[in-house]
Enzyme design. Structure first.
Site, PDB file in Angstrom:
ATOM      1  N   ASP A  46       3.931  12.132 -11.629  1.00 20.56           N
ATOM      2  CA  ASP A  46       4.960  12.553 -10.501  1.00 20.56           C
ATOM      3  C   ASP A  46       6.491  12.307 -11.067  1.00 20.56           C
ATOM      4  O   ASP A  46       7.198  13.012 -10.507  1.00 20.56           O
ATOM      5  CB  ASP A  46       4.694  11.905  -9.249  1.00 20.56           C
ATOM      6  CG  ASP A  46       4.669  12.971  -7.981  1.00 20.56           C
ATOM      7  OD1 ASP A  46       4.435  14.215  -8.506  1.00 20.56           O
ATOM      8  OD2 ASP A  46       5.073  12.492  -6.907  1.00 20.56           O
ATOM      9  N   ASP A 104      -4.034   8.226   3.041  1.00 17.69           N
ATOM     10  CA  ASP A 104      -5.700   7.914   2.684  1.00 17.69           C
ATOM     11  C   ASP A 104      -6.179   7.723   4.225  1.00 17.69           C
ATOM     12  O   ASP A 104      -7.326   8.475   4.727  1.00 17.69           O
ATOM     13  CB  ASP A 104      -5.817   6.923   1.906  1.00 17.69           C
ATOM     14  CG  ASP A 104      -5.529   7.017   0.564  1.00 17.69           C
ATOM     15  OD1 ASP A 104      -5.273   8.443   0.166  1.00 17.69           O
ATOM     16  OD2 ASP A 104      -5.269   6.318  -0.309  1.00 17.69           O
TER      17      ASP A 104
END
Length: 1121
Positions: free
Chosen positions: A413, A822
């Site tokens: 990223d 998550d």
């Protein structure tokens, strides 16, 4: 049929940019033979080379312009089109040697690279691997799976992909022998499958025939395949390994009996792949009984506390009773979901027999397991060292799973060239490390961890050459570490050299153009790749379109997909003898999604969704395993362990497999409860008996399609082992095909991959209880090779605009809106009715690192708690869950969103002992017998629950106590800050940004626990320090007052002192962490904490001064002079 036109040759105008610079034909000076027309073409390195018409078999007797003819000849036995397998291999080689870039409002480009890294690359699957040079240009020739040259013509003329395509399009003649390319004359140069167990026998369609046998008619008069003629002409024999199963529709049949061949091996009795082992009732029955007893006692105690207020200090009583009621509610939310814990076990032998063992329908033992895509995420190479990430990648590439079914993706990223070249170095070293692990059955397969083990390396090793091989691999790994650690300096020196060259060119240009020499030379400080071109990602000196938040999407296939059959090594290929060892490597792809200013990239969740889309197009594994860059595979069979649940009966209802997180490098005392065993071995194991554990770590094994669709309506569909058609609207009745672009985006390949992944991920239809199973053997077909258009589509789906006006992040993929993406994603899947499985393996499946110093640990907990607060104030609150979420599971998710708010009551309760000692009052009027009995009963129940929980979860008592200590430390610091930040975000809209936790070591390289003693100032430290100092001062003040009092009241002092000691005992690890090892605690910590404690103490004395026996205040009044 011919057509002529006076125009330059196609090769004269074909270049990467479509412009004529360097690529247009131009006339040369006339000579005796007439003008020589020059052509130019771009090579794989980006350079241009000139070719004469003589080199291209054109006449040199022409004068002036020439006529370029395109002749169309119908296919005949002597003129066949280019064979598809050669074209596919050429295309796949082109893809693996190209760096693809693209994004919003930009064209997807493929940059052919001579070299990816400065060091030599040898593995044929890797980008930039060495090969023979093309006889026409300086490009590399086509290669097969073993790295051998592919020569399409029998004259062995070496030619690269571009020149081969040009020759096919222009004349169809080989540039070497000037003969037409013929089908079937390249088989001798293809991969040798002699070691794979499968003979390369020709198929009935004659596509792979013997080059010496020109007959292609092997059918009899009835049109059926003539086996006798086939055996005679091919000299073949019947037997194991020689069976050829025709395609379903090869002979025009309807294919109804096509799966019978795959059912030949189903005569074995059915065996389950996993089992549930309940906790013994001798432990669980008393455990549940004590929970009920403690709950009843708590109710009576709170009732007694309410009806017996302390009239002397009603404010103290009110604060205490509110806190105690909240603590009882919080305990109930945490304890009730633990009523039904379970243990699970897997059977890997049954998995192998069912999917990997040879059978009459599968003589070579090709695997029927579904594919798995493994995701690794990283963002900053400075805080996440590339060597750590590289070791994680190596452990993945060496995992024990069918190589052709694996695909590894690294999400960078940060778009850093350092990470890119480190991954390329890891792929290069995998050429030696992965076969070494397979040959000697190495565990663990992280080289850094393996070579640092303090055990005998020869234990359980039977090969005589193990010691020699290990020594050689260790030497190569040390050199690999030197290259990785030297990459920052190497990239900097390389970039400085190229930038200096560009400055020289600019200065020369300015002199030639007559510009003012006093003007400064303006040249962008670019970051350069190993092949001498600009890095399309983030530069060391950021500039427009080359910064962390502004760069193009990048995709590089580091390791192209392997061949479907094993490729055995030899004694001469490497420095180690890899005879009878499979040398293939899994597919490995580097991905850096596009980032542009003005777009919300949604942090890690956005990066994961980009990987989901790219992998769906490139490999489309039905299952995904996502890991953090510092969490590696410790058990090479971990993927198979998870597959035992997915492929077992009931696997069609599972949305993901959750593995516990295990950490290494933690101090032996686990001062800050980094192992978190109470949660992973207690809470998660208990939730596994309800609907499944929370999805709270990176060691998760989810269904790809479970993250992209809702639960099917099984009630309205067929039962048994029926297999519905591969239609998206059938496995999701609420999915309108016309709304696919709105839900998944406008990629057709992505939409088409969804039903395919759903079908391939189904368990086998080998049991009546399996709903929607797939027939055996359907996944033994090799995957299609990659082509440029497919990779270009993958680049488009990682662009910053792709998710606009779609359901990505809302109903599809990782869910946005929380830093704990998550947990939210797992909640969404459970809320749709899916269940999950918690898999605890005998050997740890994964291991990673965790921050062991106090400051980083508190910031880590702050991030988790802030995510929980965001969940509480969002539509993902369990109060709003559907009926598909079970009651105990709902309570567990409620606790996830509520637990940070306990910090408010905990901070108040930790100040109560000090306030009690200062005031001389206690939370009750007197220490009555009823109060002491209630307190004793509650405490004994808590201890007994802890002992029984230790018995069924396997947690040690010391770990349980460390967890209790850090609960108070984090509750008075990080959790409180998370509540404040969450309220600011909800009320004022103030976003909170988090920095990555550094994975680097401390200053002392000789001490692996050096980080434990690092103390960095943080505002999170203030509340616990103030609480500790207030309680210490209060104990001293109350003790002095009681001693010198005419009528000492020791009962009140003992009560307040006991609770102050309880607070200080929990804060002991925090105080020990502040001390450091060499007195490195910042002075400001003690100065501010002391000032705050003294100020609060003086403020209390001023508000409520102690009274003497006559009712007058003790001591004189203090006045400023």
């Amino acid at each position: 049929m011919s057509s002529g036109s006076k125009q330059p040759s196609k090769k004269s105008t074909r270049n990467s940019g479509g412009s004529a610079s360097g690529g247009s034909s131009h006339g040369a000076s006339n000579n005796s033979g007439g003008p020589t027309v020059k052509f130019a073409r771009r090579t794989s390195s980006g350079r241009y080379v000139s070719l004469s018409r003589d080199d291209m078999d054109t006449s040199s007797d022409l004068s002036g312009d020439y006529t370029n003819y395109t002749v169309h000849i119908p296919p005949t036995p002597d003129n066949q089109p280019m064979d598809s397998s050669v074209a596919m291999k050429a295309e796949e080689q082109y893809v693996s040697n190209s760096l693809f870039t693209g994004g919003f409002n930009s064209v997807t480009r493929a940059h052919l690279m001579d070299k990816v890294i400065d060091s030599e690359v040898t593995h044929p699957q890797m980008a930039g691997s060495k090969g023979s040079a093309c006889a026409i240009c300086d490009g590399r020739v086509m290669k097969d799976e073993r790295g051998h040259d592919i020569t399409p013509c029998e004259c062995r003329f070496k030619i690269c992909r571009d020149c081969f395509i040009d020759a096919q399009k222009e004349s169809g003649l080989c540039p070497g022998c000037k003969e037409p390319y013929k089908v079937g004359e390249y088989e001798e140069d293809l991969a040798d499958y002699s070691n794979s167990g499968a003979l390369p026998l020709p198929a009935p369609n004659g596509s792979k025939r013997n080059p010496n046998n020109m007959s292609v008619m092997k059918r009899n008069q009835n049109g059926e395949f003539d086996h006798n003629k086939w055996l005679f002409e091919t000299q073949g024999t019947y037997g194991v390994g020689n069976a050829y199963w025709p395609k379903d529709d090869m002979y025009g049949d309807d294919g109804d009996d096509a799966i019978h061949a795959g059912m030949l091996d189903q005569e074995k009795p059915w065996k389950p792949l996993s089992r549930i082992t309940p906790i013994p009732s001798g432990i669980m029955s008393p455990y549940r009984l004590i929970i009920v007893v403690r709950l009843v006692v708590l109710c009576f105690f709170l009732h007694w506390r309410v009806v017996h207020p302390n009239e002397d200090a009603i404010w103290l009583w009110l604060m205490s009773i509110i806190c105690e009621i909240w603590f009882a509610f919080s305990w109930l939310l945490d304890q009730v979901p633990k009523l039904s814990p379970v243990n699970r076990s897997t059977d890997l032998e049954v998995l192998h027999d069912k999917f990997d063992s040879p059978s009459p329908s599968n003589p070579t033992g090709r695997s029927d397991l579904p594919g798995v895509d493994l995701f690794v995420s990283t963002a900053d190479p400075e805080k996440e060292p590339p060597l750590v990430t590289a070791n994680t990648i190596l452990s993945i590439l060496a995992v024990d799973y069918p190589v052709e079914k694996l695909a590894c993706y690294i999400s960078d990223d940060g778009g850093a060239l350092l990470t890119f070249e480190a991954m390329a170095e890891a792929a290069s070293f995998a050429d030696l490390w992965v076969p070494f692990c397979r040959k000697h059955n190495i565990e663990p397969r992280n080289p850094e961890t393996y070579f640092c083990l303090k055990v005998d390396p020869t234990k359980n090793k039977s090969r005589t050459d193990f010691v020699k091989d290990r020594r050689r691999v260790k030497r190569e790994y040390d050199e690999f570490k030197v290259r990785i650690n030297g990459l920052p300096d190497s990239i900097r020196r390389r970039s400085d050299a190229f930038n200096a060259r560009e400055e020289m060119k600019m200065m020369k240009h300015m002199k030639e153009s007559g510009a003012d020499p006093s003007e400064p030379v303006k040249v962008l400080k670019a970051t350069w790749m190993a092949d001498g071109t600009h890095w399309p990602g983030t530069w060391a000196s950021p500039s427009g379109e080359h910064s962390r938040s502004d760069h193009a999407g990048i995709l590089q296939v580091m390791l192209k997909p392997p061949s479907p059959d094993p490729l055995m090594g030899s004694a001469d290929d490497k420095i180690i003898d890899f005879t009878e060892v499979d040398t293939r490597l899994p597919m490995f792809v580097y991905v850096s999604r596009e980032k542009r200013p003005g777009y919300d990239h949604n942090k890690k969740a956005g990066a994961m969704n980009a990987l989901v889309r790219a992998s769906a197009i490139l490999s489309n594994g039905p299952f995904i395993l996502n890991l953090d860059c510092d969490h590696y595979i410790y058990n090479c069979k971990a993927v198979r362990e998870g597959m035992c649940f997915m492929m077992d009966r009931g696997g069609e209802d599972i949305c993901y497999i959750q593995f516990p997180q295990r950490f290494e490098g933690i101090d032996p005392s686990d001062r800050y409860a980094n192992h978190n065993t109470v949660f992973f071995d207690g809470n998660m194991r208990a939730l596994d008996g309800v609907q499944g554990g929370l999805r709270c770590t990176d060691s998760t094994h989810p269904w790809r399609t479970r993250m992209r669709r809702k639960i099917p309506n099984y009630k309205n569909e067929g039962t048994g082992s029926e297999t519905p058609a591969l239609n998206a609207s059938e496995f999701d009745p609420n999915l309108d095909v016309n709304l696919l672009p709105k839900r998944f985006g406008n990629s057709t390949l992505l939409a088409e991959s969804i039903p395919i992944a759903e079908f391939q991920g189904r368990p086998l239809a080998d049991h009546p209880a399996v709903k929607y199973g797939r027939p055996p053997g359907v996944l033994r077909v090799p995957r299609d090779p990659l082509d440029a258009s497919t990779v270009a589509e993958a680049v488009s789906v990682i662009s910053c605009w792709y998710e606009d006006k779609t359901e990505w992040g809302d109903r599809v993929g990782w869910i946005y809106g929380s830093v704990t993406e998550d947990v939210v994603t797992g909640y969404r899947m459970h809320n749709r009715g899916w269940r999950s499985v918690y898999c605890i393996t005998k050997r740890d499946a994964f291991r990673g690192s965790a921050p062991i110093n106090l400051t980083d640990r508190l910031h880590q907990v702050l991030r988790w708690a802030t995510g929980s607060v965001e969940i509480f104030f969002s539509k993902n609150n369990a109060f709003l869950a559907s009926r598909r979420l079970k009651l105990l599971q709902r309570l567990a998710y409620l606790n996830v969103g509520i637990y940070p708010f306990t910090s408010i009551f905990l901070v108040v309760y930790c100040f109560l002992p000090a306030l009690s000692l200062f005031s001389g009052f206690f939370i009750v009027q007197t220490l009555s017998v009823a109060f002491l009995i209630y307190l004793l009963t509650i405490t004994v129940c808590l201890v007994m629950l802890a002992i029984l929980e230790v018995k069924w979860s396997g947690v040690e008592l010391e770990q349980w106590w460390r967890n209790e200590q850090f609960w108070l430390i984090s509750g008075t610091s990080a959790h409180l800050a998370a509540v404040v930040q969450g309220l600011l975000k909800v009320i004022a809209g103030i976003e909170i940004s988090f920095t990555l936790t550094s994975k680097s070591g401390g200053e002392d390289e000789d001490d692996i626990y050096a980080d434990l003693y690092i103390v960095k100032w943080s505002s999170l430290m203030v509340p616990p320090i103030v609480i500790a100092m207030m309680n210490i001062i209060a104990i001293a003040v109350a003790f002095s007052r009681t001693i010198y009092s005419a009528n000492p009241q020791w009962s009140k002092f003992i009560g307040g002192g006991f609770f102050s000691f309880w607070v200080l005992a929990h804060l002991y690890p925090f105080a020990k962490g502040l001390m450091g090892r060499r007195g490195k605690t910042p002075t400001i910590v003690f100065v501010w904490s002391g000032l705050i404690a003294i100020t609060l103490s003086l403020l209390w004395v001023a508000i409520s001064p102690p009274q003497g026996a006559d009712g007058q205040g003790i001591g004189g009044d203090f006045q400023f002079p």
